[in-house]
Every structure is written in C-alpha cells, then in structure tokens.
Design a protein around this motif. Structure first.
Motif, PDB file in Angstrom:
ATOM      1  N   GLU A  28       2.593   5.322  16.150  1.00  0.00           N
ATOM      2  CA  GLU A  28       3.475   4.480  16.997  1.00  0.00           C
ATOM      3  C   GLU A  28       4.211   3.448  16.157  1.00  0.00           C
ATOM      4  O   GLU A  28       5.356   3.091  16.464  1.00  0.00           O
ATOM      5  CB  GLU A  28       2.639   3.770  18.073  1.00  0.00           C
ATOM      6  N   GLU A  29       3.591   2.970  15.110  1.00  0.00           N
ATOM      7  CA  GLU A  29       4.258   2.008  14.227  1.00  0.00           C
ATOM      8  C   GLU A  29       5.567   2.573  13.688  1.00  0.00           C
ATOM      9  O   GLU A  29       6.609   1.911  13.667  1.00  0.00           O
ATOM     10  CB  GLU A  29       3.347   1.638  13.048  1.00  0.00           C
ATOM     11  N   HIS A  30       5.500   3.804  13.240  1.00  0.00           N
ATOM     12  CA  HIS A  30       6.676   4.441  12.642  1.00  0.00           C
ATOM     13  C   HIS A  30       7.825   4.517  13.645  1.00  0.00           C
ATOM     14  O   HIS A  30       8.988   4.397  13.273  1.00  0.00           O
ATOM     15  CB  HIS A  30       6.338   5.833  12.114  1.00  0.00           C
ATOM     16  N   GLY A  34       0.810  -1.223   0.000  1.00  0.00           N
ATOM     17  CA  GLY A  34       0.000   0.000   0.000  1.00  0.00           C
ATOM     18  C   GLY A  34       0.833   1.257   0.000  1.00  0.00           C
ATOM     19  O   GLY A  34       1.842   1.340  -0.691  1.00  0.00           O
ATOM     20  N   GLY A  35       0.404   2.231   0.844  1.00  0.00           N
ATOM     21  CA  GLY A  35       1.021   3.560   0.826  1.00  0.00           C
ATOM     22  C   GLY A  35       2.486   3.561   1.188  1.00  0.00           C
ATOM     23  O   GLY A  35       3.258   4.381   0.706  1.00  0.00           O
ATOM     24  N   GLY A  36       2.902   2.648   2.061  1.00  0.00           N
ATOM     25  CA  GLY A  36       4.321   2.524   2.364  1.00  0.00           C
ATOM     26  C   GLY A  36       4.865   3.514   3.373  1.00  0.00           C
ATOM     27  O   GLY A  36       6.056   3.814   3.355  1.00  0.00           O
ATOM     28  N   SER A  37       4.055   4.031   4.287  1.00  0.00           N
ATOM     29  CA  SER A  37       4.582   5.007   5.270  1.00  0.00           C
ATOM     30  C   SER A  37       5.590   4.368   6.207  1.00  0.00           C
ATOM     31  O   SER A  37       6.570   5.009   6.613  1.00  0.00           O
ATOM     32  CB  SER A  37       3.427   5.649   6.062  1.00  0.00           C
ATOM     33  N   ASN A  38       5.417   3.116   6.555  1.00  0.00           N
ATOM     34  CA  ASN A  38       6.416   2.430   7.396  1.00  0.00           C
ATOM     35  C   ASN A  38       7.712   2.243   6.610  1.00  0.00           C
ATOM     36  O   ASN A  38       8.814   2.417   7.152  1.00  0.00           O
ATOM     37  CB  ASN A  38       5.885   1.077   7.880  1.00  0.00           C
ATOM     38  N   PHE A  39       7.587   1.912   5.355  1.00  0.00           N
ATOM     39  CA  PHE A  39       8.765   1.766   4.485  1.00  0.00           C
ATOM     40  C   PHE A  39       9.510   3.090   4.407  1.00  0.00           C
ATOM     41  O   PHE A  39      10.738   3.149   4.565  1.00  0.00           O
ATOM     42  CB  PHE A  39       8.294   1.297   3.103  1.00  0.00           C
ATOM     43  N   GLY A  68      -7.679 -12.354   7.366  1.00  0.00           N
ATOM     44  CA  GLY A  68      -8.805 -11.421   7.358  1.00  0.00           C
ATOM     45  C   GLY A  68      -8.564 -10.180   8.199  1.00  0.00           C
ATOM     46  O   GLY A  68      -9.310  -9.202   8.108  1.00  0.00           O
ATOM     47  N   PHE A  69      -7.522 -10.194   9.035  1.00  0.00           N
ATOM     48  CA  PHE A  69      -7.245  -9.031   9.889  1.00  0.00           C
ATOM     49  C   PHE A  69      -6.130  -8.195   9.269  1.00  0.00           C
ATOM     50  O   PHE A  69      -4.931  -8.452   9.484  1.00  0.00           O
ATOM     51  CB  PHE A  69      -6.866  -9.476  11.300  1.00  0.00           C
ATOM     52  N   TYR A  70      -6.526  -7.197   8.498  1.00  0.00           N
ATOM     53  CA  TYR A  70      -5.553  -6.263   7.910  1.00  0.00           C
ATOM     54  C   TYR A  70      -6.217  -4.919   7.680  1.00  0.00           C
ATOM     55  O   TYR A  70      -7.429  -4.825   7.563  1.00  0.00           O
ATOM     56  CB  TYR A  70      -4.982  -6.801   6.609  1.00  0.00           C
ATOM     57  N   GLY A  71      -5.377  -3.879   7.728  1.00  0.00           N
ATOM     58  CA  GLY A  71      -5.878  -2.522   7.481  1.00  0.00           C
ATOM     59  C   GLY A  71      -6.970  -2.130   8.457  1.00  0.00           C
ATOM     60  O   GLY A  71      -6.967  -2.498   9.634  1.00  0.00           O
ATOM     61  N   LEU A  72      -7.967  -1.405   7.945  1.00  0.00           N
ATOM     62  CA  LEU A  72      -9.037  -0.877   8.809  1.00  0.00           C
ATOM     63  C   LEU A  72      -9.868  -1.986   9.441  1.00  0.00           C
ATOM     64  O   LEU A  72     -10.486  -1.784  10.497  1.00  0.00           O
ATOM     65  CB  LEU A  72      -9.932   0.066   7.999  1.00  0.00           C
ATOM     66  N   ASN A  95       7.499  -8.531  10.689  1.00  0.00           N
ATOM     67  CA  ASN A  95       6.261  -7.932  10.210  1.00  0.00           C
ATOM     68  C   ASN A  95       5.760  -6.958  11.264  1.00  0.00           C
ATOM     69  O   ASN A  95       5.992  -7.152  12.469  1.00  0.00           O
ATOM     70  CB  ASN A  95       5.196  -9.011   9.984  1.00  0.00           C
ATOM     71  N   ILE A  96       5.079  -5.908  10.829  1.00  0.00           N
ATOM     72  CA  ILE A  96       4.403  -5.035  11.774  1.00  0.00           C
ATOM     73  C   ILE A  96       2.899  -5.176  11.565  1.00  0.00           C
ATOM     74  O   ILE A  96       2.413  -5.169  10.438  1.00  0.00           O
ATOM     75  CB  ILE A  96       4.863  -3.569  11.648  1.00  0.00           C
ATOM     76  N   HIS A  97       2.203  -5.390  12.702  1.00  0.00           N
ATOM     77  CA  HIS A  97       0.755  -5.606  12.648  1.00  0.00           C
ATOM     78  C   HIS A  97       0.110  -4.545  13.535  1.00  0.00           C
ATOM     79  O   HIS A  97       0.622  -4.252  14.631  1.00  0.00           O
ATOM     80  CB  HIS A  97       0.421  -7.023  13.140  1.00  0.00           C
ATOM     81  N   PRO A  98      -1.053  -3.995  13.121  1.00  0.00           N
ATOM     82  CA  PRO A  98      -1.600  -2.852  13.865  1.00  0.00           C
ATOM     83  C   PRO A  98      -2.510  -3.193  15.042  1.00  0.00           C
ATOM     84  O   PRO A  98      -3.472  -2.473  15.331  1.00  0.00           O
ATOM     85  CB  PRO A  98      -2.383  -2.110  12.771  1.00  0.00           C
ATOM     86  N   SER A  99      -2.227  -4.302  15.729  1.00  0.00           N
ATOM     87  CA  SER A  99      -2.951  -4.588  16.976  1.00  0.00           C
ATOM     88  C   SER A  99      -1.998  -5.274  17.944  1.00  0.00           C
ATOM     89  O   SER A  99      -0.895  -5.649  17.589  1.00  0.00           O
ATOM     90  CB  SER A  99      -4.166  -5.507  16.715  1.00  0.00           C
TER      91      SER A  99
HETATM   92  N1  LIG Z   1      -2.054  -7.191   8.894  1.00  0.00           N
HETATM   93  C1  LIG Z   1      -1.226  -6.357   8.106  1.00  0.00           C
HETATM   94  C2  LIG Z   1      -1.602  -4.921   8.299  1.00  0.00           C
HETATM   95  O1  LIG Z   1      -2.763  -4.597   8.514  1.00  0.00           O
HETATM   96  N2  LIG Z   1      -0.601  -4.037   8.228  1.00  0.00           N
HETATM   97  C3  LIG Z   1      -0.849  -2.643   8.408  1.00  0.00           C
HETATM   98  O2  LIG Z   1      -0.994  -2.014   7.140  1.00  0.00           O
HETATM   99  C4  LIG Z   1      -0.627  -0.629   7.308  1.00  0.00           C
HETATM  100  C5  LIG Z   1       0.327  -0.290   6.206  1.00  0.00           C
HETATM  101  O3  LIG Z   1       0.542   1.102   6.232  1.00  0.00           O
HETATM  102  P1  LIG Z   1       1.763   1.715   5.369  1.00  0.00           P
HETATM  103  O4  LIG Z   1       1.664   1.104   3.992  1.00  0.00           O
HETATM  104  O5  LIG Z   1       1.505   3.195   5.396  1.00  0.00           O
HETATM  105  O6  LIG Z   1       3.054   1.328   6.063  1.00  0.00           O
HETATM  106  C6  LIG Z   1       0.022  -0.503   8.690  1.00  0.00           C
HETATM  107  O7  LIG Z   1      -0.886   0.042   9.619  1.00  0.00           O
HETATM  108  C7  LIG Z   1       0.330  -1.935   9.052  1.00  0.00           C
HETATM  109  O8  LIG Z   1       0.333  -2.181  10.446  1.00  0.00           O
END
Ligand SMILES: NCC(=O)N[C@@H]1O[C@H](COP(=O)([O-])[O-])[C@@H](O)[C@H]1O
Ligand SMILES: Nc1nc2c(c(=O)[nH]1)N[C@@H](CN(C=O)c1ccc(C(=O)N[C@@H](CCC(=O)O)C(=O)O)cc1)CN2
Length: 292
Positions: free
Chosen positions: A255-257, A87-92, A197-201, A184-188
């Motif tokens: 906080e992820e960042h 996706g957007g890649g803000s963590n990257f 099934g648990f990803y994103g919003l 991996n980083i997971h948002p919970s």
């Molecule tokens: N289960 C995987 C998942 O939900 N990952 C989540 O996707 C988002 C990616 O944001 P980013 O593309 O801006 O880094 C982040 O919130 C990450 O924790």
C-alpha cells in the motif's frame, strides 16, 4: 511576440467555467513560422491560482498560488525531487518509476542517504541519479553538514524532499529551509506506533502485540520531531490473527508504494491545499471540487 525567432507566440489565457466552477486554463500556442496549427494544451491550473490566494467557498489555500498577473501560461512546472533513504529503497524505486512513466510530474534530482552501500543508493547509481551522503558522521569525513546539504539541494533546485525509509532525524534547519515541502512515509496509522524507536519491523511487531485489527501507511509532512507532522494521506490494511511482523510489513509496503506515488503526483501538480484549521488535503485531479 518573440522577436528573435520571428515566431509569433501568443498565449491567451482563457479561463472557462464548466462543471460547477471547474476551471481549465487553456494555453494556446500558435507557431506561425512553421504553419503549424494551434497547439491546444489543456493545462489544469490550480483554480485558486487564477482567482485569488484563498478560495472564499472552501477557505483552502493552495501553497503554490501565484496571482494570475505573475502566472504567464498556467502550465504546472515540472518539479525537482530529493529522495532520502537508508535501506532497500522500494518506495524510492516506485516514485522514480512513476516519474519516468509519466505518473509523477517531477524528476528525482538527487538521492540522499546515510548508508552509501544501501539498496536505494545502488539503484540511484544504476539510474544516473547523484548520491549524497548525509549526515556527516564521526567515522566518515564524506558526509555533508546540514548547511552544506541545504546549499546542495538549492543548487539542484529541489522543490520537495521525500523521506522513504530514512532513519535519521531531519534537523530543524532543513525543516525550516523547506517549509510544507518535506514528506515522510511511515508504516503505521499515525499517531499510533510512531516516534523515536518506531521504524522498520519494530513498528509492525508493536502493532501485532497491541492486538490492533488494522494498520497501514501514513504519508505526512515533516516537522522537527519524529512522526508528528500533519497527516496528508493514509491507507488501511487488515492485521490477521496469525500475522508475523514480516507478513504485515509486506502488506503495508504494498500500500505504501501506491499511496506515496498518488501523493507525490498530487504534490507535483500543485494539488495540495491547506484547510483553514491547518489540515492538508489533496484535490482530486478529475474533479477539483473533491478533496481527500
Ligand atoms: N519510521 C520510518 C520507517 O519505518 N519507514 C519504513 O521503512 C520502510 C522502507 O522501505 P523501502 O526502503 O523499501 O522503501 C518502509 O516500510 C517505510 O514505511
Ligand atoms: N524531523 C524529522 N525527521 C524524520 C522524521 C520526521 O517525522 N521528522 N521521520 C523519520 C522516519 N521515521 C518514521 O517515519 C523514523 C525513523 C527513525 C526513527 C528512529 O527511532 N531512529 C533511531 C536511529 C535508527 C538508526 O539510525 O538505525 C533513533 O533516532 O534513535 C524513528 C522514526 C525520518 N526523519
């Protein structure tokens, strides 16, 4: 002594004991031909690497322990990273900025994605980072197979793989090719609200619907299943009574960042150690007797 350049380089590795068993490895390089003074480079050497693969006091094992006979100068080699995004890649971007800014002792060698048009891939191209499409899909012939991806990552001399919003299951052969080397980083706060099934919003909607008062990101090692690998780091944020999924997502993402950069920094400095029961810990850079 180097015979080709006439430069007398001798690295005497003196291990100094100080601050309650804190060990610094000092590498002295003396460049006689140019008359330069001794260059003192205080390098942090993983204390276990100097003593022995397993510290009798803590029982921890440093993944990168090398007997001092093989370790020439104690310098921590700069690591090569592969980042996977969808996706957007803000963590990257946070990790790349930390690498360029000196906070992470490593470089992003390659970006891997299943979505070639995503924001993370665009950022990589804009910063001269090669982009690889994985996995191969029915619709696109461009993507790599697992075996070809592993071959390519070896060619880039990748040390660690960082998943950052990558939404495909990492195949078992890739997990096995990079043991204890995929994060991996997971948002919970795993193990809650993780798995298929648990990803994103969707994650944040489930947290809010559950009535949980706290949430936050988890950084974990990757195994063959979604979100079941060993937890390495977590941060906690409050879930407010009137939070929308987007508001909670933004609070967690902030906080992820922070936490991902801290973890990757430790990873690249060989400060990840494994407790005897298999739990990975991060050794403090400031005090090698402190683990979190
Ligand atoms: N289960 C995987 C998942 O939900 N990952 C989540 O996707 C988002 C990616 O944001 P980013 O593309 O801006 O880094 C982040 O919130 C990450 O924790
Ligand atoms: N072997 C592993 N691969 C991956 C892991 C992992 O822990 N082990 N983590 C995920 C990231 N992730 C949670 O952190 C995650 C990503 C995606 C899904 C999911 O259910 N995906 C859907 C497909 C979504 C899509 O393609 O748009 C699905 O598989 O049905 C769950 C968790 C990355 N890989």
């Amino acid at each position: 002594m180097s015979s080709t350049t006439g430069i007398r380089v001798y690295s005497s590795i003196n291990v100094h004991k100080s601050l309650e068993r804190r060990r610094l490895c000092r590498v002295y390089t003396r460049n006689l031909s140019f008359g330069r003074q001794c260059l003192e480079k205080p390098w942090f050497a993983p204390e276990l690497a100097i003593e022995k693969p397993r510290d009798s006091r803590t029982g921890f094992t440093c993944r990168n322990c090398v007997p001092d006979a093989e370790r020439e100068d104690c310098a921590v080699r700069r690591k090569k990273l592969a980042v996977f995004v969808s996706g957007g890649g803000s963590n990257f971007r946070s990790i790349h900025e930390a690498s360029v800014g000196g906070l992470v002792h490593g470089d992003v060698a390659v970006l891997v994605t299943d979505k070639p048009g995503c924001g993370g891939a665009e950022y990589a191209r804009a910063n001269g980072i090669p982009v690889i499409l994985f996995p191969k899909t029915k619709s696109s012939a461009e993507g790599l197979s697992s075996i070809d991806l592993i071959t390519t990552l070896r060619k880039f001399k990748v040390d660690f793989i960082l998943l950052a919003g990558y939404l495909k299951l990492i195949p078992a052969e890739l997990v096995q090719a990079y043991p204890k080397s995929i994060l991996n980083i997971h948002p919970s706060l795993l193990p809650a609200f993780g798995g298929k099934g648990f990803y994103g919003l969707k994650v944040h909607r489930a947290v809010i619907a559950s009535g949980a008062r706290y949430s936050g990101p988890t950084v974990h090692f990757v195994d063959e299943n979604f979100d079941t690998g060993r937890t390495l780091a977590q941060r906690v944020v409050p879930v407010l009574a009137n939070d929308t999924a987007e508001e909670l997502a933004a609070r967690v993402l902030h906080e992820e960042h922070q936490v991902y950069v801290e973890v990757v920094s430790a990873l690249c400095e060989d400060r990840i150690v494994w407790r005897e029961d298999g739990v990975p810990l991060i050794r403090s850079r400031e005090d090698p007797n402190v683990y979190t």
